[in-house]
Design an enzyme around this catalytic site. Structure first.
Site, PDB file in Angstrom:
ATOM      1  N   ASN A 115      29.314  13.732  20.849  1.00  0.00           N
ATOM      2  CA  ASN A 115      29.149  14.795  21.929  1.00  0.00           C
ATOM      3  C   ASN A 115      30.174  16.036  21.485  1.00  0.00           C
ATOM      4  OD1 ASN A 115      29.081  16.184  24.091  1.00  0.00           O
ATOM      5  ND2 ASN A 115      29.928  14.762  25.664  1.00  0.00           N
ATOM      6  N   TRP A 116      29.776  16.915  20.927  1.00  0.00           N
ATOM      7  CA  TRP A 116      30.757  17.965  20.547  1.00  0.00           C
ATOM      8  C   TRP A 116      30.939  18.870  21.712  1.00  0.00           C
ATOM      9  CZ3 TRP A 116      28.233  19.729  15.124  1.00  0.00           C
ATOM     10  CH2 TRP A 116      28.429  18.882  14.227  1.00  0.00           C
ATOM     11  N   LYS A 117      30.530  18.634  23.043  1.00  0.00           N
ATOM     12  CA  LYS A 117      30.716  19.424  23.996  1.00  0.00           C
ATOM     13  C   LYS A 117      30.655  21.037  23.580  1.00  0.00           C
ATOM     14  CE  LYS A 117      33.439  15.450  25.663  1.00  0.00           C
ATOM     15  NZ  LYS A 117      34.664  15.095  26.342  1.00  0.00           N
TER      16      LYS A 117
ATOM     17  N   HIS B 147      26.632  13.505  32.425  1.00  0.00           N
ATOM     18  CA  HIS B 147      28.010  13.389  31.837  1.00  0.00           C
ATOM     19  C   HIS B 147      28.992  13.825  33.046  1.00  0.00           C
ATOM     20  CE1 HIS B 147      31.593  14.016  29.535  1.00  0.00           C
ATOM     21  NE2 HIS B 147      30.981  13.197  28.456  1.00  0.00           N
TER      22      HIS B 147
ATOM     23  N   GLU C  55      31.564  15.202  33.157  1.00  0.00           N
ATOM     24  CA  GLU C  55      32.098  16.803  33.095  1.00  0.00           C
ATOM     25  C   GLU C  55      31.067  17.543  34.009  1.00  0.00           C
ATOM     26  OE1 GLU C  55      32.917  17.132  28.967  1.00  0.00           O
ATOM     27  OE2 GLU C  55      34.527  15.843  29.372  1.00  0.00           O
TER      28      GLU C  55
ATOM     29  N   GLU D 256      30.838   5.509  30.639  1.00  0.00           N
ATOM     30  CA  GLU D 256      31.892   6.278  30.136  1.00  0.00           C
ATOM     31  C   GLU D 256      33.009   6.264  31.548  1.00  0.00           C
ATOM     32  OE1 GLU D 256      31.054   9.255  27.019  1.00  0.00           O
ATOM     33  OE2 GLU D 256      30.697  10.208  28.986  1.00  0.00           O
TER      34      GLU D 256
ATOM     35  N   GLY E 153      38.618  11.648  27.059  1.00  0.00           N
ATOM     36  CA  GLY E 153      39.570  12.644  26.702  1.00  0.00           C
ATOM     37  C   GLY E 153      40.936  12.300  27.122  1.00  0.00           C
TER      38      GLY E 153
ATOM     39  N   SER F  48      37.564   7.851  24.884  1.00  0.00           N
ATOM     40  CA  SER F  48      38.657   7.814  23.748  1.00  0.00           C
ATOM     41  C   SER F  48      38.261   6.575  22.683  1.00  0.00           C
ATOM     42  CB  SER F  48      39.820   7.337  24.423  1.00  0.00           C
ATOM     43  OG  SER F  48      40.123   8.457  25.285  1.00  0.00           O
TER      44      SER F  48
ATOM     45  N   GLY G 110      33.449  11.816  22.083  1.00  0.00           N
ATOM     46  CA  GLY G 110      33.902  13.291  22.125  1.00  0.00           C
ATOM     47  C   GLY G 110      34.726  13.717  20.861  1.00  0.00           C
ATOM     48  N   GLY G 111      36.334  13.534  21.397  1.00  0.00           N
ATOM     49  CA  GLY G 111      37.159  14.106  20.330  1.00  0.00           C
ATOM     50  C   GLY G 111      36.948  13.398  19.134  1.00  0.00           C
TER      51      GLY G 111
END
Ligand code: PGA
Length: 242
Positions: A8-10, A88, A90, A160, A166, A205, A226-227
Site C-alpha cells: 500500500n504505497w499510499k 483503511h 486513514e 490492521e 506507521g 508495521s 505501508g512503510g
C-alpha cells in the site's frame, strides 16, 4: 494457498520512482509468495503494464456519472485492475468513512469483479478498554452486510490495529493471531460455504525482521504493508526473496 503481500504505497512515489521500484522488484521476485501493489491511482497503469496485480486504495460506490473526483471500480476493472483496498483506517480517520457507508463501496467493487481488501482494526483506546473483538465484529457485520455469497468470494480481510500503523509498534504474533482467529470464525458464520477460507492479512508495521513470525501464525495469510513496501529490497524480503 500462497501467502499474500500487498504493498500500500499510499500517497507516495512519483512515476519515475514507481518504474524504478517495479524494475528492481521484478528482477528478483520468485513468486514464492503472491505480491500485489496499490500505487496512487494516477499510476495504476504502470503497475498493470508490469504484470503485477494492481489495486486502488479507494473507489466510488457509484459506477459512472457526475461524481467529480471519484474513481470507478468498473473503469478500473476494464483496464485490468485487480483489487481495491476499502476502509483503511486513514480513510476512516480523515475522510469520514464508516463501516456502514463502506458497505455500498464494498458491494459495488465486488459486483464489478474486483477483489476487495476490507480493512478493520481497533484504536488503542478500544484495545485498552477490552473492546477489540466487539469493534472488529461490528466492522465485519456492518461493512459486509447483505453481500451475495457469489460476490463475497472475492473478499480479502485485513486486520490492521490502528495503533500499529506507521508507528513502528507491531501487534505481537499472539495478539494478531487471536484477532485473526476471531475474524475467521465470524467469516465462517457469515459465509458458511467459504468464509473459513478467506485470506486474512495482518497490517501495521510489518517489516522484514518481523514478517516471518507473523506469517507463521495459523490464521495470518499475509500482510498489508505501508512503510516497508516502499523500498524494493524490503518488499522483496517480505515476499521471501532476499
Ligand atoms: P505500515 O502501514 O506498514 O506503514 O504500518 C500499513 C498500512 O497502513 O496498510
Amino acid at each position: 494457498m500462497k501467502k499474500l503481500l500487498v504493498a500500500n504505497w499510499k500517497m507516495n512515489k512519483n512515476g519515475k520512482e514507481c518504474l524504478e521500484f517495479i524494475d528492481s522488484f521484478k528482477a528478483k521476485f520468485s513468486a514464492k509468495r503472491d505480491a500485489w501493489i496499490a500505487p496512487q491511482s494516477v499510476f495504476v497503469k504502470l503497475v498493470i503494464n508490469s504484470g503485477v496485480p494492481a489495486g486502488l486504495q479507494n473507489c466510488s460506490e457509484f459506477i459512472h456519472g457526475a461524481y467529480t473526483g471519484e474513481v470507478s471500480a468498473r473503469t478500473f476493472k476494464e483496464m485490468d485492475g485487480h483489487f481495491v483496498i476499502l476502509g483503511h483506517s486513514e480513510r476512516r480517520q480523515y475522510f469520514q468513512e464508516t463501516s456502514k457507508n463502506l458497505n455500498a463501496k464494498v458491494k459495488t467493487a465486488l459486483k464489478e469483479g474486483l477483489v476487495v481488501i476490507y480493512c478493520i482494526g481497533e484504536t488503542l483506546a478500544e484495545r485498552e478498554s477490552n473492546q477489540t473483538l466487539s469493534i472488529i465484529g461490528d466492522q465485519i457485520h456492518q461493512g459486509l452486510n447483505d453481500l451475495s455469497e457469489a460476490h463475497a468470494e472475492n473478499l480479502v480481510l485485513a486486520y490492521e490495529p490502528v495503533w500499529a500503523i506507521g508507528t513502528g509498534k507491531t501487534a505481537t504474533p499472539a495478539q494478531a493471531q487471536e484477532v485473526h482467529a476471531f475474524i475467521r470464525a465470524e467469516m465462517a458464520k457469515k459465509f458458511p460455504s467459504f468464509g473459513d477460507k478467506v485470506r486474512i492479512l495482518y497490517g501495521g508495521s510489518v517489516k522484514p525482521d518481523n514478517v516471518e513470525e507473523l506469517l507463521a501464525q495459523k490464521d495470518i495469510d499475509g500482510g498489508l504493508v505501508g512503510g516497508a513496501s516502499l523500498k524494493a529490497s524490503d518488499f522483496l524480503a517480505l515476499c521471501g526473496d532476499k
